[in-house]
Write an enzyme that holds these catalytic residues in place. Structure first.
Site, mmCIF file in Angstrom:
data_model
loop_
_atom_site.group_PDB
_atom_site.id
_atom_site.type_symbol
_atom_site.label_atom_id
_atom_site.label_comp_id
_atom_site.label_asym_id
_atom_site.label_seq_id
_atom_site.Cartn_x
_atom_site.Cartn_y
_atom_site.Cartn_z
ATOM 1 N N ASP A 36 -8.240 7.793 -32.808
ATOM 2 C CA ASP A 36 -10.241 8.326 -31.606
ATOM 3 C C ASP A 36 -10.689 7.606 -32.499
ATOM 4 O O ASP A 36 -10.695 6.890 -34.137
ATOM 5 C CB ASP A 36 -10.385 9.879 -32.362
ATOM 6 C CG ASP A 36 -10.850 10.266 -30.761
ATOM 7 O OD1 ASP A 36 -10.004 11.141 -30.467
ATOM 8 O OD2 ASP A 36 -12.180 9.926 -30.504
ATOM 9 N N ASN A 89 -3.524 8.102 -24.419
ATOM 10 C CA ASN A 89 -4.263 8.836 -23.750
ATOM 11 C C ASN A 89 -5.955 8.136 -23.706
ATOM 12 O O ASN A 89 -5.939 9.992 -22.996
ATOM 13 C CB ASN A 89 -3.912 10.177 -24.656
ATOM 14 C CG ASN A 89 -4.709 11.867 -24.123
ATOM 15 O OD1 ASN A 89 -5.169 12.090 -23.608
ATOM 16 N ND2 ASN A 89 -6.040 12.238 -25.229
ATOM 17 N N TYR A 155 -12.659 4.060 -12.206
ATOM 18 C CA TYR A 155 -11.942 4.871 -12.537
ATOM 19 C C TYR A 155 -10.345 4.890 -12.104
ATOM 20 O O TYR A 155 -8.914 5.027 -12.614
ATOM 21 C CB TYR A 155 -12.510 6.217 -12.576
ATOM 22 C CG TYR A 155 -11.401 7.617 -13.267
ATOM 23 C CD1 TYR A 155 -11.063 7.214 -15.480
ATOM 24 C CD2 TYR A 155 -10.430 8.271 -12.268
ATOM 25 C CE1 TYR A 155 -10.576 8.188 -16.067
ATOM 26 C CE2 TYR A 155 -10.070 8.774 -13.353
ATOM 27 C CZ TYR A 155 -10.335 8.803 -15.011
ATOM 28 O OH TYR A 155 -9.204 10.097 -15.636
ATOM 29 N N LYS A 159 -6.888 3.884 -13.273
ATOM 30 C CA LYS A 159 -5.804 4.857 -13.330
ATOM 31 C C LYS A 159 -4.548 4.217 -12.612
ATOM 32 O O LYS A 159 -3.135 4.739 -12.564
ATOM 33 C CB LYS A 159 -5.862 5.889 -12.828
ATOM 34 C CG LYS A 159 -6.768 6.683 -14.148
ATOM 35 C CD LYS A 159 -6.507 6.715 -15.814
ATOM 36 C CE LYS A 159 -7.550 7.235 -16.634
ATOM 37 N NZ LYS A 159 -6.553 7.346 -17.771
ATOM 38 N N THR A 190 -12.186 18.736 -20.708
ATOM 39 C CA THR A 190 -12.414 18.551 -22.083
ATOM 40 C C THR A 190 -14.050 18.062 -21.726
ATOM 41 O O THR A 190 -14.553 17.410 -20.891
ATOM 42 C CB THR A 190 -11.929 16.830 -21.250
ATOM 43 O OG1 THR A 190 -12.188 16.506 -20.854
ATOM 44 C CG2 THR A 190 -9.917 17.578 -21.114
#
Length: 272
Positions: A36, A89, A155, A159, A190
């Site tokens: 991360d 991810n 985005y 994707k 999230t």
């Protein structure tokens, strides 16, 4: 693939879906490399894994940098002798203002994190997995990668690219015993989603809070369970799994399939 004594590298594991997946896989006996950009978040995830009796190592990584990705994979080798699973991810949204008003820097950053990092991470991971006799790569896409998501067109484009990459790599199973699959969740609760409101002000923020409050959101644990399912299923390759609140997880078939010719896996089956 059984998870006991396996090694999983997870990007964006300092919070949200990545953290939940780290905890889920560790519960099955996997050791986790927690990648991360947020070092504090990565260390918190490691602490949670260790508190649950698992093993984990934190690595600061900017997924847009090949050198950082290499360093993360090297860290897996140094700590555990390699890795068997890569979960691409890490992700971001474009933010405000919305494309096409967004700056070039904004939309390029979205493509770099959400698509280019997946392409490069996968490229660098393949030879490492081959050394282990094969493995599994899971990508986080989105329902936005399956339809025209007007709220964030860049985005959505990124994707869609992740979905296309996943489907196009089915040949890695017969060639290298590597399975590539992706999850396409609806809106997940999230920090990425909730935190996006903090960047707004005034009426925009008020309206966004109302929309978010009325929006059914998936818990990140549900995505982690889907990732676990795709890792365990040795027949799953090129699978695109749609995940929506209250509905069974389902395989999303491509809108068009082509006949397979000798030596050409394009258009091949989603499961074998």
């Amino acid at each position: 693939m059984e998870l006991n004594d396996r090694i999983a590298v997870i990007t964006g594991a300092g919070s949200g879906i990545g953290r939940s997946t780290a905890l889920r896989l560790a519960r099955e006996g996997a050791s986790i490399v927690v990648g991360d950009l947020n070092e504090e978040g990565a260390r918190e995830t490691v602490a949670l894994v260790e508190q649950a009796g698992g093993k984990a190592k934190a690595v600061r990584v900017d997924v847009t940098k090949s050198s950082d990705l290499r360093r993360m994979f090297d860290a897996a080798g140094e700590a555990y002798g390699g890795f068997d699973i890569l979960y691409n991810n890490a992700g971001i949204t474009t933010g405000q203002p919305r494309y096409p008003e967004s700056s070039e820097e904004q939309w390029r950053r979205t493509i770099d994190v959400d698509l280019n990092a997946v392409i490069e991470g996968t490229r660098l991971a393949i030879p490492k997995l081959k050394e282990r006799g094969g493995g599994v790569i899971i990508n986080t896409a989105s329902l936005a990668g399956l339809f025209g998501f007007q709220a964030d067109p860049v985005y959505a484009a990124a994707k869609h690219g992740v979905v296309g990459l996943t489907r196009a790599l089915v040949n890695l199973l017969p060639e290298a015993n590597i399975r590539v699959n992706c999850v396409c969740p609806a809106v997940v609760r999230t920090p990425l989603v909730v935190g996006s409101i903090d960047r707004l002000s005034g009426e925009e923020r008020t309206q966004a809070e109302k929309r978010l409050g009325a929006m059914p959101m998936l818990p990140p644990e549900e995505i982690a369970e889907a990732v676990y399912e795709l890792i365990r299923d040795d027949t799953a390759t090129g699978v695109v799994m749609g995940i929506t609140l209250g509905d069974p997880r389902r395989i999303v078939d491509p809108p068009i399939t082509l006949p397979v010719t000798s030596g050409d896996p394009a258009g091949g089956p989603q499961k074998r």
